[in-house]
Design a protein around this motif. Structure first.
Motif, mmCIF file in Angstrom:
data_model
loop_
_atom_site.group_PDB
_atom_site.id
_atom_site.type_symbol
_atom_site.label_atom_id
_atom_site.label_comp_id
_atom_site.label_asym_id
_atom_site.label_seq_id
_atom_site.Cartn_x
_atom_site.Cartn_y
_atom_site.Cartn_z
ATOM 1 N N ARG A 14 0.843 -1.215 0.000
ATOM 2 C CA ARG A 14 0.000 0.000 0.000
ATOM 3 C C ARG A 14 0.870 1.255 0.000
ATOM 4 N NH1 ARG A 14 -4.420 -0.744 4.677
ATOM 5 N NH2 ARG A 14 -5.440 1.022 3.644
ATOM 6 N N LEU A 43 0.986 4.012 -3.050
ATOM 7 C CA LEU A 43 0.706 5.430 -2.776
ATOM 8 C C LEU A 43 1.875 6.314 -3.228
ATOM 9 C CD1 LEU A 43 -1.292 6.508 0.236
ATOM 10 C CD2 LEU A 43 0.695 7.859 -0.345
ATOM 11 N N ARG A 75 -2.042 8.041 -5.220
ATOM 12 C CA ARG A 75 -3.395 7.726 -4.782
ATOM 13 C C ARG A 75 -3.278 6.480 -3.919
ATOM 14 N NH1 ARG A 75 -3.805 8.205 -10.254
ATOM 15 N NH2 ARG A 75 -3.907 5.931 -10.388
ATOM 16 N N SER A 76 -4.239 6.276 -3.029
ATOM 17 C CA SER A 76 -4.147 5.058 -2.229
ATOM 18 C C SER A 76 -4.638 3.877 -3.049
ATOM 19 C CB SER A 76 -4.939 5.193 -0.936
ATOM 20 O OG SER A 76 -6.321 5.126 -1.190
ATOM 21 N N GLU A 80 -6.619 1.458 -2.073
ATOM 22 C CA GLU A 80 -8.059 1.231 -1.894
ATOM 23 C C GLU A 80 -8.881 2.260 -2.661
ATOM 24 O OE1 GLU A 80 -5.885 1.943 0.500
ATOM 25 O OE2 GLU A 80 -6.712 3.288 2.022
ATOM 26 N N GLU A 81 -8.313 3.450 -2.823
ATOM 27 C CA GLU A 81 -8.984 4.502 -3.594
ATOM 28 C C GLU A 81 -9.172 4.044 -5.041
ATOM 29 O OE1 GLU A 81 -6.678 8.043 -3.242
ATOM 30 O OE2 GLU A 81 -8.133 9.311 -4.278
ATOM 31 N N GLU A 135 -0.033 6.840 9.131
ATOM 32 C CA GLU A 135 0.854 6.015 9.952
ATOM 33 C C GLU A 135 0.395 5.962 11.414
ATOM 34 O OE1 GLU A 135 3.217 3.925 9.016
ATOM 35 O OE2 GLU A 135 3.153 4.494 6.899
ATOM 36 N N SER A 175 -8.379 2.962 6.364
ATOM 37 C CA SER A 175 -7.856 3.832 5.308
ATOM 38 C C SER A 175 -6.357 4.104 5.464
ATOM 39 C CB SER A 175 -8.625 5.157 5.318
ATOM 40 O OG SER A 175 -8.364 5.869 6.499
ATOM 41 N N TYR A 176 -5.725 4.294 4.342
ATOM 42 C CA TYR A 176 -4.307 4.701 4.327
ATOM 43 C C TYR A 176 -4.215 5.727 3.205
ATOM 44 C CZ TYR A 176 0.768 4.349 4.409
ATOM 45 O OH TYR A 176 2.110 4.629 4.517
ATOM 46 N N ARG A 177 -4.619 6.949 3.516
ATOM 47 C CA ARG A 177 -4.857 7.953 2.489
ATOM 48 C C ARG A 177 -3.570 8.578 1.951
ATOM 49 N NH1 ARG A 177 -10.468 9.700 3.448
ATOM 50 N NH2 ARG A 177 -11.042 9.023 5.530
ATOM 51 N N TYR A 178 -3.673 9.034 0.736
ATOM 52 C CA TYR A 178 -2.618 9.854 0.133
ATOM 53 C C TYR A 178 -2.543 11.171 0.913
ATOM 54 C CZ TYR A 178 -0.592 13.008 -3.407
ATOM 55 O OH TYR A 178 0.174 13.934 -4.072
ATOM 56 N N THR A 179 -1.323 11.604 1.244
ATOM 57 C CA THR A 179 -1.187 12.837 2.025
ATOM 58 C C THR A 179 -0.424 13.915 1.256
ATOM 59 O OG1 THR A 179 0.760 11.898 3.079
ATOM 60 C CG2 THR A 179 -1.313 11.750 4.306
ATOM 61 N N THR A 213 -11.881 6.938 1.045
ATOM 62 C CA THR A 213 -10.645 6.687 0.285
ATOM 63 C C THR A 213 -9.936 7.946 -0.222
ATOM 64 O OG1 THR A 213 -11.679 6.441 -1.912
ATOM 65 C CG2 THR A 213 -11.573 4.458 -0.528
ATOM 66 N N ARG A 214 -10.658 9.029 -0.450
ATOM 67 C CA ARG A 214 -9.986 10.207 -1.019
ATOM 68 C C ARG A 214 -9.091 10.876 0.016
ATOM 69 N NH1 ARG A 214 -10.163 8.755 -6.076
ATOM 70 N NH2 ARG A 214 -12.204 8.906 -7.059
ATOM 71 N N SER A 215 -8.041 11.563 -0.461
ATOM 72 C CA SER A 215 -7.146 12.272 0.457
ATOM 73 C C SER A 215 -7.903 13.431 1.105
ATOM 74 C CB SER A 215 -5.934 12.804 -0.297
ATOM 75 O OG SER A 215 -6.290 13.933 -1.057
#
Lengths: 313, 313
Positions: free
Chosen positions: A120, A124, A129-130, A132-133, B114, B153-157, B193-195
C-alpha cells in the motif's frame, strides 16, 4: 523451499560492471543478465541497483527496460523490483485493465499484514493515490466491498481460534454462498476481517457439517466477478500451494501460454516456496514443472524462468 | 499549539521515585501525581513507566489504577498510555458499549495514515483481533461500510488535487446526501478513500455550486447513526479545530458534564493543538476554556485538566 540459487557472497559493484558490459555494443548479452540477476536474492538485487546507479549515474531498471524485450523484459522488470513495488505495479495494471481481479485477491490474501502495508505504501508513493482509492473507484457492489476489504486488511496472525465463531460463521457462509440467500455483506465481513487460522477453522467446520468443501461446485458458467474473487480468496487461504499449482497448470495448458501468470507465480515465489509448488505440480501432473515451462517458452525468457526454478545450469 | 508545559530535562528515575513516595501510606498524594505527570510529554511519560518498572518491578499503569479513582483516574489512565494504545482502548470501549460511534470516526479521521496504523497494531496486540474485525462484527449496513472504510484507510497525504474529480464527486455527494437518492456506497467510497485535501476541494466545490455547506441541515431528529457518522467525518476533515470546539462546548453545556468527552479532547490534543482549540472556544463562547472547565469539574480531576491546559500553576 525456495528454488532460487544465489551465492552467499557477491560484489554488487562487480555485478553492476558486468551488467553494463553486457549492455554495450549491438544487442545485449542476455545470457550474462540471466546468469547474474537470476542468481541474486532480493537484497542482492537492490544492492546491484544501487551500485549501478552510483557507478553509471543511470537507473538499472530503465536500462533493462530499454535493452531487453518481450516476455523476457517483463519478467526481469518484475524480478528487479522489490516485492512491494512489484506488487504495486501489478495491481495498477490489473486496475487499469479492469480484468483479472483475482490477482488483487491473490496478492492481498497471500501477503502478511506488514507485507500488504508495504504494498500500500509503495502504491501510494508511486501513483499518488491510495490502493483502496483506485480499487474502490474501478469496481462496484459486492466485488468492491470484498476487494477493498481484502486490500485494507490487517489481520490478526496469532494462534487463538474462536470455535463458537467458526461454527456460526460456517453457517453464514453456507446460507449465503450455497443456498444463495443473499447476505453477501456478511460473507465479505468474514473473509476480509477474520484471521487466516480462524478462517481455516471455519472452512473445516463447513466441511465437517456439510460433507463437502465450501469451494466445491462454487463456480459455474454464470459466476460473476464477485463469486470468482470469493473462490480465489477461499482457495488461497485454505491452501496457497494448491492454488499456485493450479495457476501454473492453467498457464501452460493446451495451445498457447499465459505468460503473465507463469511469470507472476515464478517470480513471486522463487525466493519463498516455489520448490513446494513445483513438487505439488509434479504430483498432480506427473510432469516436472521445469519440463512444462521449457516446452511452453523459448529463448531468453525460458532460460530466465528455468534459472529462477534452479534448473538452468 | 500545544498547551502542555513540560521541562526539557527531567530524570525518569527521580520522577518514578517521587511517584512511588506519593503512593505510600494512607491515601495518595494526588497533587504530586498531577505536578509530575501533568508536566511530562509523551516520550517522558513512557520513560517514567520504564523507570518505574525497573526500580519497583511494578507496572505504573496498574499502580495508578489502584491508587486513583473516578474521573481523575480515567484521565490519568488515558494520559499515561502512548497515543496509539490510548486510542485502541477507547475504540474498544466504544465498540463494547455499541454507542458513540462518532468517536470511531473522530479517531480515524484525525490521525495521519501512519498514526492510524499504529492504533490498528496496538488494537491487534491488545485484543488479539483486528480493529476492523471488531468494527465489522459490531455494526451493519452503511454504517459498517463507512466505519470499516475509515479505520482501514491509508490515504494519500501529498498535495495533488484532481479538480475534475472534486466537481463530479461533489455532485455525487449532493445527490445522495441532500436529495436522498440513495447511492450511499459511493458516499462511503469518497469519504473513506480520497485524500483529505481532495475531500476539502470537493466540499468547496459543493459550497460553490450549491451555495451552502454540505453539513448544513444534514442532521435532524430522525438522523441515524450512519448520517451522524457521515456528519462527523465531514466536519473533522473540513475543520477539526471547530469540531473539537463543539465537542468541548457540548461537554460543559447546561446542567451536568460529559466528562468522557472533556477528558478525551483535552488528553488527546494537549500536546498537539489544544491552544488553538482553546482560542476557538473563547471566540465562540466569550468564556475562557479553562474557566468553563474549572466551573464544571472539581478537585483532582479539575486540577489535572487545568494542568494539561497549561493553567494550573
Amino acid at each position: 523451499m525456495a528454488t532460487l540459487i544465489a551465492p552467499s557472497n557477491h560484489s554488487p559493484h562487480e555485478d553492476a560492471e558486468t551488467l553494463q558490459k553486457a549492455f554495450k555494443g549491438w544487442g545485449t548479452d542476455d545470457k550474462t543478465v540471466i546468469v547474474i540477476l537470476g542468481h541474486r536474492n532480493v537484497y542482492q538485487r537492490q544492492e546491484i541497483r544501487k551500485a549501478y546507479e552510483e557507478i553509471f549515474q543511470e537507473d538499472l531498471v530503465k536500462k533493462l527496460e530499454s535493452e531487453l524485450k518481450g516476455n523476457f523484459e517483463r519478467a526481469v522488470y518484475r524480478w528487479i523490483h522489490e516485492p512491494a513495488e512489484r506488487d504495486a505495479v501489478l495491481l495498477n495494471v490489473v486496475l487499469k485493465s479492469a480484468k483479472n481481479y483475482h490477482i488483487i485477491v491473490e496478492i492481498s490474501s497471500i501477503l502478511s499484514p506488514e507485507e500488504l502495508l508495504a504494498v500500500r505504501r509503495a502504491y501510494l508513493n508511486r501513483y499518488k493515490r491510495s490502493l483502496e482509492e483506485d480499487v474502490a473507484s474501478h469496481t462496484s457492489g459486492h466485488l468492491r466491498q470484498l476487494l477493498v476489504g481484502l486490500v485494507t486488511s490487517y489481520r490478526y496472525t496469532g494462534e487463538e481460534i474462536n470455535v463458537r465463531l467458526a461454527k456460526s460463521e460456517a453457517e453464514i457462509l453456507h446460507e449465503s454462498i450455497k443456498e444463495k440467500k443473499g447476505n453477501e455483506e456478511e460473507v465479505v465481513r468474514i473473509l476480509s476481517t477474520r484471521s487466516k487460522i480462524q478462517l481455516i477453522a471455519t472452512f473445516n467446520y463447513y466441511r465437517e457439517i456439510h460433507g463437502t468443501s465450501i469451494t466445491k461446485n462454487l463456480l459455474d458458467e454464470e459466476s460473476d466477478d464477485f463469486q470468482k474473487a470469493l473462490y480465489t480468496a477461499i482457495r488461497i487461504t485454505t491452501d496457497h500451494v494448491k492454488y499456485y499449482e493450479k495457476v501454473l497448470r492453467h498457464a501452460v495448458k493446451g495451445i498457447g501460454t499465459d505468460e503473465d501468470a507463469l511469470t507472476r507465480v515464478i517470480v513471486s515465489r522463487a525466493e519463498i516456496d516455489l520448490g513446494v509448488i513445483s513438487e505439488a505440480y509434479y504430483k498432480r501432473n506427473s510432469v516436472l514443472l521445469e519440463d512444462a515451462v521449457a516446452s511452453d517458452t523459448s529463448r531468453d525468457y525460458k532460460h530466465f524462468l528455468l534459472t529462477l526454478l534452479g534448473k538452468d545450469d
